[in-house]
Design an enzyme around this catalytic site. Structure first.
Site, short mmCIF file in Angstrom:
data_model
loop_
_atom_site.label_atom_id
_atom_site.label_comp_id
_atom_site.label_asym_id
_atom_site.label_seq_id
_atom_site.Cartn_x
_atom_site.Cartn_y
_atom_site.Cartn_z
N ARG A 27 12.83 -36.62 38.52
CA ARG A 27 14.29 -36.58 38.55
C ARG A 27 14.89 -37.67 37.66
NH1 ARG A 27 11.92 -34.54 42.86
NH2 ARG A 27 12.93 -32.96 44.17
N ASP A 320 2.41 -33.20 51.31
CA ASP A 320 1.43 -33.46 50.25
C ASP A 320 0.28 -34.34 50.72
OD1 ASP A 320 2.67 -31.92 48.32
OD2 ASP A 320 3.93 -33.57 47.62
N ARG A 351 -4.36 -25.25 49.83
CA ARG A 351 -4.98 -26.49 50.27
C ARG A 351 -5.62 -26.38 51.66
NH1 ARG A 351 -0.47 -30.71 47.77
NH2 ARG A 351 -1.43 -30.84 45.71
N ARG A 395 -4.89 -33.54 44.41
CA ARG A 395 -4.98 -34.13 45.76
C ARG A 395 -6.29 -33.74 46.45
NH1 ARG A 395 -0.32 -36.71 45.92
NH2 ARG A 395 1.54 -35.68 45.08
#
Length: 441
Positions: A27, A320, A351, A395
């Site tokens: 952002r 996350d 995930r 991740r």
């Protein structure tokens, strides 16, 4: 495609900082690109995902440069000033770049072609495209609403009053960003509060944006076509990156680590509450507010973790961080049950399925649920010994690198390259603290 091999830790102690927050970094490039004048950013995450955002904003007319002192400058084109790029925008692995920029483009009279790597091309974009079509944007997408996509922005965009069907900061932000160049008032309603970096930064830049909390969630109201003001931003350390260090230091006996200047936005800190509920020893020190975002230092020591059957926070505050929390549960004593995680199936990989497969391959008893995972902890070291398929998910790679510190036999991560998207210094930082990690060609 370098592999990452774990080996026994020698220690796990020291004082560190983690890279800048990825959500805020994205952002910090996008929004100043719509201001008039120069914005300065200190601490920008220079991972592949954020650099893809910078490249995209350059291609649409903004000037984005790294300075000699390591800071970044963005010279914006003003709201409504984006131009059609003369190339296909390749977002690599970055779903955030793709979905948020779809929002920005939706209310600009431009045409943009976008693509990404194999992982990103497999991820559904319809959840963002559907509301943006109500703004007036048109999409020519691949089968299943996937990339590659050509987006044609609206000539006369329409404001929305939109209720998000799921807890997703990306969907919310895409609609708000579309509202920037839309006459009238755009309203987004969410039943579950999601990370609010977009709202905070827009307010700091002078947008007329209000957030109302009520018993049914949050209502965000944005008056369109503001004149955004340039801003100076200090990006805090990413709590999602710090999560890997927090879990590693929690599960490694005798660990003692201080993590400096971590972002503590209350809609992002669920991982701390979840670990503390499992018995983690985490102290929050030197809390303060910098540039509208809460930050603090985190002191974490090794502890004997216990399984948990329910989370103390809403899953959206740590969506996350669940892959590495599953690894903490694998080392803990007792059973952990995590539910309400449907959103995890549409991340860089599915995930839930990928973590279940990797944990099971390394001797951890798991049960895959439709919306989560049940993990039976080993009460200490896990057997290990298997190679984990990351499916191009950063991740997943980092989570099993952490778990490997508490594995009897080495764990091999099939591809370490995705780590570059969000935490380029992960391997060296972990190694400096005393973790056992080595890259292999």
């Amino acid at each position: 495609m370098p592999k990452l091999l774990t080996s026994p830790f020698t220690a796990f102690e020291g004082q560190i900082s983690v890279p800048g927050d990825k959500s805020i970094s994205h952002r910090s490039i996008m929004l100043p690109a719509l201001a008039v004048g120069e914005s300065r950013i200190v601490g920008l995450l220079e991972g592949e995902d954020v650099l893809a955002t910078a490249d995209a904003m350059r291609a649409m007319g903004a000037r984005v440069e790294k300075q000699a002192d390591g800071s970044w400058s963005v010279w914006g084109v003003g709201v409504g000033g984006l131009t059609s790029p003369d190339k296909v925008l390749d977002f690599g692995n970055s779903g955030t770049s793709t979905r948020l920029l779809m929002g920005l483009i939706a209310s600009h009279d431009i045409t943009v072609m976008m693509t990404g790597d194999a992982s990103l091309r497999s991820r559904p974009m319809s959840r963002v495209m559907n509301p943006l079509m109500s703004v007036g944007a048109q999409f020519v997408a691949s089968e299943g609403g996937r990339l590659p996509v050509t987006e044609i922005g609206a000539k006369m965009p329409l404001p929305l009053d939109y209720t998000t069907p799921m807890a997703s900061a990306q969907v919310k932000s895409a609609v708000l960003l579309a509202g920037l160049n839309t006459p009238g008032t755009t309203i987004v309603r969410e039943a579950v509060s999601t990370r609010d970096h977009t709202e905070r930064m827009l307010k700091a830049m002078g947008a007329d944006i209000t957030v109302e909390e009520n018993g049914q969630g949050r209502t965000i109201t944005l008056v369109g076509q503001p004149e955004l003001q340039p801003i100076s931003i200090i990006v805090p350390g990413d709590i999602s990156s710090a999560a890997f260090i927090l879990v590693a230091a929690s599960i490694i006996p005798g660990a003692d680590v201080m993590i400096s200047h971590v972002g503590m936005n209350p809609l992002r800190t669920g991982i701390i509450a979840a670990l503390q509920a499992m018995g983690a020893d985490i102290d929050i020190l030197n809390a303060k507010t910098v540039g509208g975002e809460e930050v603090a230092d985190l002191h974490v020591r090794g502890a004997a973790l216990k399984g948990i059957s329910s989370l103390p926070v809403d899953p959206s505050t740590m969506i996350d961080e669940f892959p590495v929390l599953f690894c903490a549960a694998a080392v803990a004593e007792g059973e952990s049950v995590f539910t309400g995680l449907e959103e995890m199936r549409v991340k860089e990989s599915d995930r839930i399925a990928v973590m279940a497969a990797g944990l099971a391959a390394n001797g951890v008893q798991v049960e895959e649920l439709e919306d989560g995972l049940k993990v039976t902890g080993c009460g200490g070291k896990v057997p290990g010994g298997a190679e984990v398929a990351t499916h191009l998910d950063h991740r997943i790679a980092m989570s099993f690198a952490v778990l490997g510190q508490m594995a009897v036999k080495p764990i091999t991560i099939d591809d370490a390259s995705p780590i570059q998207t969000s935490f380029p210094t992960f391997v060296s930082l972990m190694s400096d603290l005393g973790a056992g990690l080595s890259l292999q060609a």
